[in-house]
Enzyme design. Structure first.
Site, PDB file in Angstrom:
ATOM      1  CE  LYS A 227      -2.106   2.921   2.624  1.00  0.00           C
ATOM      2  NZ  LYS A 227      -2.174   4.080   1.690  1.00  0.00           N
TER       3      LYS A 227
ATOM      4  CD  GLU B 229      13.447   0.801   9.034  1.00  0.00           C
ATOM      5  OE1 GLU B 229      13.272   1.256   9.463  1.00  0.00           O
ATOM      6  OE2 GLU B 229      13.892  -0.576   8.487  1.00  0.00           O
TER       7      GLU B 229
ATOM      8  N   GLY C 264       2.358   3.588  14.008  1.00  0.00           N
ATOM      9  CA  GLY C 264       3.136   2.522  13.948  1.00  0.00           C
ATOM     10  C   GLY C 264       2.695   1.696  14.807  1.00  0.00           C
TER      11      GLY C 264
ATOM     12  N   GLY D  13       6.953   4.452   8.463  1.00  0.00           N
ATOM     13  CA  GLY D  13       5.441   6.209   9.145  1.00  0.00           C
ATOM     14  C   GLY D  13       6.050   6.696  10.472  1.00  0.00           C
TER      15      GLY D  13
ATOM     16  CD  GLU E  62      -0.505  10.575  15.387  1.00  0.00           C
ATOM     17  OE1 GLU E  62       0.125  11.655  14.874  1.00  0.00           O
ATOM     18  OE2 GLU E  62      -1.596  10.066  15.955  1.00  0.00           O
TER      19      GLU E  62
ATOM     20  CD  GLU F 120       9.617  12.492  11.405  1.00  0.00           C
ATOM     21  OE1 GLU F 120       8.474  12.571  12.382  1.00  0.00           O
ATOM     22  OE2 GLU F 120      10.903  11.819  11.305  1.00  0.00           O
TER      23      GLU F 120
HETATM   24  P1  NAP Z   1       2.278   8.781   8.594  1.00  0.00           P
HETATM   25  O1  NAP Z   1       1.111   9.616   8.700  1.00  0.00           O
HETATM   26  O2  NAP Z   1       2.196   7.125   9.573  1.00  0.00           O
HETATM   27  O3  NAP Z   1       1.854   7.019   6.864  1.00  0.00           O
HETATM   28  C1  NAP Z   1       2.368   6.471   6.553  1.00  0.00           C
HETATM   29  C2  NAP Z   1       0.993   5.079   5.847  1.00  0.00           C
HETATM   30  O4  NAP Z   1       0.530   4.868   7.079  1.00  0.00           O
HETATM   31  C3  NAP Z   1       0.886   5.890   4.679  1.00  0.00           C
HETATM   32  O5  NAP Z   1       0.426   5.350   3.678  1.00  0.00           O
HETATM   33  C4  NAP Z   1      -0.670   6.284   5.374  1.00  0.00           C
HETATM   34  O6  NAP Z   1      -1.770   5.958   4.972  1.00  0.00           O
HETATM   35  C5  NAP Z   1      -0.961   4.845   6.305  1.00  0.00           C
HETATM   36  N1  NAP Z   1      -1.569   5.634   7.702  1.00  0.00           N
HETATM   37  C6  NAP Z   1      -2.129   6.126   7.649  1.00  0.00           C
HETATM   38  N2  NAP Z   1      -2.938   5.970   9.143  1.00  0.00           N
HETATM   39  C7  NAP Z   1      -2.766   4.947   9.225  1.00  0.00           C
HETATM   40  C8  NAP Z   1      -3.770   3.684  10.218  1.00  0.00           C
HETATM   41  N3  NAP Z   1      -4.497   4.448  10.805  1.00  0.00           N
HETATM   42  N4  NAP Z   1      -3.619   2.758   9.822  1.00  0.00           N
HETATM   43  C9  NAP Z   1      -3.027   2.002   8.990  1.00  0.00           C
HETATM   44  N5  NAP Z   1      -2.150   2.914   8.223  1.00  0.00           N
HETATM   45  C10 NAP Z   1      -2.742   4.256   8.185  1.00  0.00           C
HETATM   46  O7  NAP Z   1       3.460   8.702   7.670  1.00  0.00           O
HETATM   47  P2  NAP Z   1       3.671  10.293   6.485  1.00  0.00           P
HETATM   48  O8  NAP Z   1       3.134  11.463   7.212  1.00  0.00           O
HETATM   49  O9  NAP Z   1       3.312   9.600   5.463  1.00  0.00           O
HETATM   50  O10 NAP Z   1       5.249  10.308   6.521  1.00  0.00           O
HETATM   51  C11 NAP Z   1       6.502  11.085   7.263  1.00  0.00           C
HETATM   52  C12 NAP Z   1       6.806   9.740   8.388  1.00  0.00           C
HETATM   53  O11 NAP Z   1       7.083   8.691   8.725  1.00  0.00           O
HETATM   54  C13 NAP Z   1       7.394  10.640  10.186  1.00  0.00           C
HETATM   55  O12 NAP Z   1       8.037  10.687  11.046  1.00  0.00           O
HETATM   56  C14 NAP Z   1       8.921   9.514   9.102  1.00  0.00           C
HETATM   57  O13 NAP Z   1      10.187  10.218  10.171  1.00  0.00           O
HETATM   58  C15 NAP Z   1       8.652   8.437   9.019  1.00  0.00           C
HETATM   59  N6  NAP Z   1       9.217   8.245   8.192  1.00  0.00           N
HETATM   60  C16 NAP Z   1       9.978   6.565   8.474  1.00  0.00           C
HETATM   61  C17 NAP Z   1      11.068   6.616   7.689  1.00  0.00           C
HETATM   62  C18 NAP Z   1      12.052   5.292   8.226  1.00  0.00           C
HETATM   63  O14 NAP Z   1      11.726   4.827   7.271  1.00  0.00           O
HETATM   64  N7  NAP Z   1      12.262   5.000   9.610  1.00  0.00           N
HETATM   65  C19 NAP Z   1      10.844   6.691   6.815  1.00  0.00           C
HETATM   66  C20 NAP Z   1      10.102   7.839   5.408  1.00  0.00           C
HETATM   67  C21 NAP Z   1       9.016   8.351   6.764  1.00  0.00           C
HETATM   68  P3  NAP Z   1      -2.195   6.928   3.639  1.00  0.00           P
HETATM   69  O15 NAP Z   1      -1.760   8.716   3.899  1.00  0.00           O
HETATM   70  O16 NAP Z   1      -2.496   7.129   2.722  1.00  0.00           O
HETATM   71  O17 NAP Z   1      -3.344   7.738   4.440  1.00  0.00           O
END
Ligand code: NAP
Ligand code: MG
Length: 495
Positions: free
Chosen positions: A180, A255, A238, A233, A236, A389
């Site tokens: 996804k 991650e 996670g 992602g 939170e 962050e």
């Molecule tokens: P996010 O809001 O946590 O979203 C990540 C993924 O999870 C997206 O595909 C999102 O879908 C999905 N998601 C959202 N709510 C969900 C739920 N309730 N249940 C299941 N899946 C859900 O993160 P983001 O805003 O996309 O990315 C930024 C964050 O990711 C930052 O904290 C960053 O540090 C972290 N990140 C970490 C790494 C690493 O390798 N450690 C790499 C990149 C980013 P939709 O967005 O499609 O709704």
């Protein structure tokens, strides 16, 4: 600019399909917020279809069998070659959909993705088990076996690269996958699915479901027939993924977020350290989990370092993602831009704004999501922008005097994803490497990642690894086999 709007379908069980609900959504280019694509708005029903297809491919075909690894490796290599053949197309699509500069997409992201497919093709046959020497008359060995259906839910910041990070090792080891992408950046994952389809991956081995995390992501995490979920992602979400995964005790790789320290000592090469610092925070407009967003500079070089850093930062050309002259592109969505601007407003109250700090709302860039590269100084570690962050082009700088003091500040965070240290003193470098509580330490570099190296967090930045041979641990399980050699002479415990 207006784009030729392209309509996409999802990839499930080797078929290109609409969402079961028939619903769609529009994807925008962050450079101007014009629609460039229409995609299926998936939900739980589509996840169910995808998991069923992935399960069938895993259980009922030769895909996962140990002797099938040459075929899996061949397909991964063919995909890598085809990704490279489509470099320009994929790079343009990645920039249009996610906002990163065409230079970054072309020179880094697409190549890195292809390299991941090649790297895991090479590893497909090299992970067997071990022969175990045990005290007794039996022969003991381990088999490394695939997990089954592997789900992946990823962020929007490196959309195409995550296919290489998640799909490639899963497939190499004989798993099938349900992927996804983030809703705002789903096009290139579907592009990779198309390439995989064309090179002949069997139906069901790869499935890509587009749609919101709240429906598609949560359905994958909660699905009783998904064996593993790899999530990239926020910390939170996670946590939610972990809760949802509990139903069938799914294997998980997380991650998550970061607030990584980048430490520059007095004896560092200043020019290199400024270059690395800028890459660490302004690459992909700071929307990088490993961003070196907390900069510590030692007092002896502080003024000189800051002067160079600020003047070079002011020269960064911010531009439309498809503009080859741009060095920093757009923020991937209006929502994320708003979040970053809120942090900048908080920062203005907590610290001194040394440069940037504004949304670019004049001229051609006004339609898009652009923020100036921003640096705050005169801050203390207890402040919001130093702790949370931001996920944008915002750097906060602290002056330090001693190694002991800086290590304590660097480790004073809930996160532990990455870190950087700049010094020419080898002894100091090793002391700091050991002292930093983070999954990655770069010495005299920041941001380097290759398919061969590995990536993953300490503390609330998660666990498990992407990339490198260590990622294989997350896509396999170990079976121990006792083969008794005392045929007919087994010692009976019960007469
Ligand atoms: P996010 O809001 O946590 O979203 C990540 C993924 O999870 C997206 O595909 C999102 O879908 C999905 N998601 C959202 N709510 C969900 C739920 N309730 N249940 C299941 N899946 C859900 O993160 P983001 O805003 O996309 O990315 C930024 C964050 O990711 C930052 O904290 C960053 O540090 C972290 N990140 C970490 C790494 C690493 O390798 N450690 C790499 C990149 C980013 P939709 O967005 O499609 O709704
Ligand atoms: Mg988009």
């Amino acid at each position: 600019m207006p784009y030729d709007i392209k309509e996409y379908k999802m990839y499930i069980g080797g078929q290109w399909v609409d969402a079961a609900s028939g619903k769609t959504y529009e994807s925008l280019c962050p450079g101007d917020n014009e629609v460039h694509a229409i995609l299926p708005l998936g939900d739980k029903k589509d996840v169910d279809r995808a998991v069923e297809a992935a399960r069938d491919a895993f259980d009922n075909t030769e895909w996962a069998l140990p002797y099938n690894f040459p075929e899996r490796a061949k397909l991964l290599r063919a995909a890598a070659a085809k990704i490279r053949d489509n470099l320009d197309y994929l790079a343009e699509l990645e920039s249009k959909d996610g906002g990163k500069t065409i230079t970054e997409s072309t020179l880094i992201d697409v190549h890195h993705t292809a390299d991941c497919f090649d790297f895991y093709a090479d590893l497909a046959g090299s992970f067997g088990g071990d022969v175990i020497r045990a005290p007794g008359e039996w022969f003991d060995f381990t088999l490394r076996e695939p997990l089954g259906v592997c789900g992946a839910v990823v962020a929007w910041n490196f959309p195409i690269m995550y296919t290489g990070w998640k799909m490639a090792p899963a497939l190499a080891m004989g798993n099938t996958c349900v992927f996804k992408p983030a809703q705002v950046t789903s096009c290139t994952a579907l592009g990779i699915a198309k390439i995989c389809d064309e090179v002949g991956f069997p139906p069901g081995t790869i499935n890509v479901v587009s749609g919101p995390g709240s429906k598609v992501g949560s359905a994958i995490a909660a699905h009783m027939d998904v064996d593993k979920i790899s999530f990239t992602g926020s910390t939170e979400v996670g946590r939610k993924i972990l809760e949802l995964s509990a139903g069938n005790i799914k294997k998980t790789t997380l991650e998550l977020g970061g607030k990584s320290p980048n430490i520059v000592f007095d004896d560092a090469d200043i020019n290199d350290a400024v270059s690395g610092t800028m890459t660490g925070i302004f690459f992909n407009a700071g929307q990088v989990c490993i961003a070196g967003s907390r900069l510590f500079v030692q007092e002896g070089i502080y003024d000189q370092f800051l002067e160079q850093l600020i003047s070079r930062t002011k020269n960064i050309v911010v531009g439309h993602p498809l503009d080859w002259d741009a060095r920093m592109g757009a923020i991937s969505s209006p929502d994320q831009m708003e979040t970053i601007m809120k942090y900048i407003e908080i920062g203005k109250k907590e610290a001194t704004l040394a440069c940037g700090g504004r949304r670019i709302d004049k001229g051609e860039l006004a339609k898009g999501n652009f923020i100036e590269p921003t640096i705050f100084t005169d801050i203390t570690p207890d402040k919001t922008i130093f702790k949370e962050e931001i996920f944008g082009p915002v750097l906060a700088v602290i002056k330090f005097s001693s190694e002991e003091e800086v290590i304590a500040m660097a480790n004073d965070t809930i996160y532990g994803l990455a870190s950087g240290v700049w010094t020419n003193d080898l002894k100091r470098a090793f002391r700091v490497i050991h002292a930093l509580k983070a999954g990655t330490v770069w010495v005299n570099n920041y941001s380097m990642l290759t398919p061969q190296t590995t990536h993953g967090g300490y503390k609330q930045s998660g666990y498990g690894k992407d990339l490198g041979k260590y990622a294989i641990e997350g896509y396999t399980q170990i079976k121990n086999v006792y083969l008794d050699t005392r045929l007919g002479e087994l010692i009976a415990i019960f007469e």
